[in-house]
Design a protein around this motif. Structure first.
Motif, short mmCIF file in Angstrom:
data_model
loop_
_atom_site.label_atom_id
_atom_site.label_comp_id
_atom_site.label_asym_id
_atom_site.label_seq_id
_atom_site.Cartn_x
_atom_site.Cartn_y
_atom_site.Cartn_z
N ASN A 13 3.48 8.50 4.79
CA ASN A 13 3.57 7.71 6.01
C ASN A 13 4.84 6.87 6.09
OD1 ASN A 13 1.11 8.77 6.52
ND2 ASN A 13 -0.05 6.86 6.37
N LEU A 14 5.95 7.49 5.72
CA LEU A 14 7.23 6.79 5.93
C LEU A 14 7.50 6.75 7.43
CD1 LEU A 14 9.57 8.27 3.17
CD2 LEU A 14 8.15 6.22 3.12
N PHE A 15 8.20 5.72 7.89
CA PHE A 15 8.57 5.65 9.30
C PHE A 15 9.56 6.77 9.58
CE2 PHE A 15 7.89 1.03 8.14
CZ PHE A 15 6.56 1.05 8.51
N ALA A 16 9.13 7.73 10.40
CA ALA A 16 9.87 8.99 10.53
C ALA A 16 11.24 8.82 11.18
CB ALA A 16 9.04 10.00 11.33
N PHE A 55 0.54 5.42 0.40
CA PHE A 55 -0.39 6.37 1.00
C PHE A 55 -0.26 7.76 0.38
CE2 PHE A 55 0.56 3.16 4.14
CZ PHE A 55 -0.68 2.86 4.68
N ALA A 96 12.56 13.29 6.82
CA ALA A 96 12.51 14.75 6.93
C ALA A 96 13.50 15.42 5.98
CB ALA A 96 12.78 15.18 8.37
N ARG A 111 9.19 0.70 -0.50
CA ARG A 111 8.90 -0.03 0.73
C ARG A 111 7.84 -1.11 0.51
NH1 ARG A 111 6.56 3.26 5.83
NH2 ARG A 111 4.76 3.52 4.45
N ASP A 137 -0.24 10.58 2.04
CA ASP A 137 0.73 11.39 2.78
C ASP A 137 1.97 10.57 3.16
OD1 ASP A 137 -0.96 9.99 4.38
OD2 ASP A 137 -1.92 11.76 5.23
N MET A 179 0.83 -1.21 0.00
CA MET A 179 0.00 0.00 0.00
C MET A 179 0.86 1.25 0.00
SD MET A 179 -3.40 0.83 2.07
CE MET A 179 -4.54 2.01 1.38
#
Lengths: 251, 301
Positions: free
Chosen positions: A91-94, A87, A139, A153, A89, A85
């Motif tokens: 939604n990467l693991f920050a 997304f 970031a 991913r 926005d 999936m």
């Protein structure tokens, strides 16, 4: 191989009083690229989430590769291993680098050892053109780069089906191209994809079929040229006209 | 726009390097304090021939004799150093064990169903009752020290079994407070992070473990440091269940010599140095684990 890869059978979903999906049924074969369009609030994202059970259906069934995934006893984690999936926005693991975003699932879901996971992670970053950004944190990446990591991913898990939930809607216009071109390559390689998007350029070029969803119902479905040139419903025509004006020409 | 440039320039003019300079002074002071403590402990317990056990390194006569305020202070230093050892053991063991309890408590609180109420009840019970009452229940009520009669030394140093009762009390108490800090931090992690983890195929627990906690615990560091600072100081309550920690050591000298002002001033200074040590360590930890875009790293040079 006559079995469809994905079969959605009479799916209903409501939130409180609001009926979001009112009996959706369709099938997708292996290698199909299906673009799902519709006005905001028409239930597109909900439908996508019902496929990998991020949202539970109220009634109806979803079959992946012949197996009923909406059955109460179905292993939801095993299902999600097969369905990637992407997304809106990202939604990467920050807290993880681009590479670690990919290796996390490989290590803890696929059971790869660290070295093998990293090797595979690098391969997939290269595939989306981000070999140099492996050690960057989310970031530190642009929106387009983030979304390409998001695709890598999901892809690294080797899914049978990829779901895209408005993958370019949160991007600056000049960054949309880098994401859609990765998606186009993926389509050419034969990945089965269910894509919610307003990028009509991508739809007309890469989609094998388009679905128009309105008010929780599947209004019309067919090859993109048919929906663009010869829509059977007035609602479809009006919507596609509006969306094409806003989101790029049909090639 | 112009405001931004102005304040940046202002910082340069009024000593942009001041934080680093004051930090260097702090590190020197703390370094000296800990070197002295270490030397003191070695003298007390291993007989390293750099001084006499129980005797300060400085001759009391040089500071006006054993009866003057300064003389009393200097004379008490060996006893205070031993007290610091007990306070440090008490604080470090309790905060660490408390953390081990606090993480599952806070996870249960945020993600649990029934366990959420169990966690909430525990936290409210512990936070809602006086720490001193909790210690009294454990020590006098349940007489827990009877189970620790055999545990009379820690790292080769003789300790009172009551210390372990205090450790239990502070662990339980600190766990409740730490759980609150960690819960708040977990709740500040974007819930879509867990959705993304689930979408990759991680189960709920792995998603929490590998995605939510690494972010949440980073957010928790400043609040958690606050709890550490409190614990250092309220560990002095162990004096009421007969543990000879730093405050007790000072108080004993004070009541023998009647130099209360001098002794409570010097013990306050000791606590200050311990707290500064803790905050310095934690700010270093915070910088070390900082990740761009997560918590403390944002907006830092």
């Amino acid at each position: 191989m006559s079995d469809p890869l994905l079969r959605v059978d009479d799916v209903y979903k409501s939130y409180g009083d609001e009926d979001v999906l009112k009996g959706i049924s369709f099938e997708m074969d292996r290698g199909d690229v299906e673009v799902l369009v519709g006005p905001s609030g028409s239930g597109k994202s909900t439908l996508l989430r019902c496929v990998n059970r991020l949202t539970e259906v109220d009634s109806g069934d979803v079959y992946l590769d012949g197996e009923c995934v909406t059955a109460p006893e179905a292993d939801v984690n095993a299902l999600r291993r097969e369905v990637g999936m992407v997304f809106q926005d990202f939604n990467l693991f920050a807290h993880l680098s681009a590479l670690e975003n990919i290796t996390l699932g490989l290590k803890h879901v696929r059971g790869f050892d660290d070295a093998k996971a990293r090797e595979r992670g690098h391969e997939h970053l290269e595939r989306v053109g981000l070999a140099a950004q492996a050690e960057s944190y989310p970031a530190e990446l642009s929106g387009g780069q983030k979304q390409r990591v998001g695709i890598a991913r999901a892809l690294a898990m080797d899914p049978k089906l990829m779901l895209f939930d408005e993958p370019t809607s949160a991007l600056d216009p000049e960054l949309v191209g880098e994401v859609t071109s990765v998606m186009r390559e993926l389509a050419e390689e034969g990945m089965t994809m269910l894509v919610v998007t307003h990028e009509m350029g991508f739809a007309s070029e890469a989609a094998s079929r388009m679905m128009f969803l309105d008010d929780g119902r599947l209004v019309e479905r067919g090859p993109p040229e048919q929906l663009f040139r010869n829509p059977q419903h007035e609602r479809t025509e009006r919507f596609l006209e509006r969306i094409t004006r806003l989101h790029g020409e049909i090639e | 726009m112009s405001d931004g440039t102005e304040s940046v320039r202002g910082a340069d003019v009024f000593g942009g390097d001041r934080p680093t300079r004051s930090r260097a002074v702090l590190l020197v002071v703390l370094g000296a304090f800990w070197l002295w403590l270490l030397a003191r402990w070695l003298v007390e317990w291993t007989g390293v021939p750099v001084g006499v056990p129980g005797e300060p390194f400085v001759d009391v006569a040089l500071v006006g004799g054993p009866q003057t305020p300064l003389g009393v202070m200097v004379g008490s230093l060996p006893a205070l150093a031993v007290g610091v050892y007990v306070t440090v053991v008490l604080t470090v063991v309790s905060i660490a064990l408390g953390f081990v309890l606090a993480v599952p408590l806070s996870v249960a609180r945020v993600y649990g169903a029934v366990s959420s109420y169990v966690s909430l009840s525990f936290t409210e019970l512990i936070r809602g009752t006086p720490l001193i009452a909790q210690l009294f229940v454990l020590y006098y009520g349940l007489n827990l020290s009877q189970y620790f009669r055999g545990l009379t030394s820690f790292a080769g140093v003789t300790v009172d079994p009551a210390l372990w009762v205090a450790v239990i009390g502070f662990t339980i108490n600190s766990a409740a407070y730490q759980a609150e800090y960690i819960r708040a931090a977990i709740e500040s992690v974007d819930p879509r992070q867990l959705v993304a983890a689930r979408s990759v195929g991680l189960d709920q627990l792995d998603g929490i473990r590998y995605v939510v906690l690494p972010q949440g615990l980073r957010y928790a560091i400043p609040g958690w440091t606050n709890e550490l600072v409190y614990l250092i100081k309220y560990s002095s309550l162990a004096t009421f269940i007969t543990v000879t920690e730093l405050f007790t050591a000072a108080n004993d000298v004070a009541s023998e010599t009647f130099r209360y002002t001098a002794m409570f001033t010097v013990v306050a200074l000791f606590y200050l140095l311990l707290v500064l040590t803790a905050t310095t360590i934690m700010s270093t930890v915070e910088d070390r684990v900082a990740i761009p875009g997560i918590g403390g790293a944002e907006g830092r040079p």
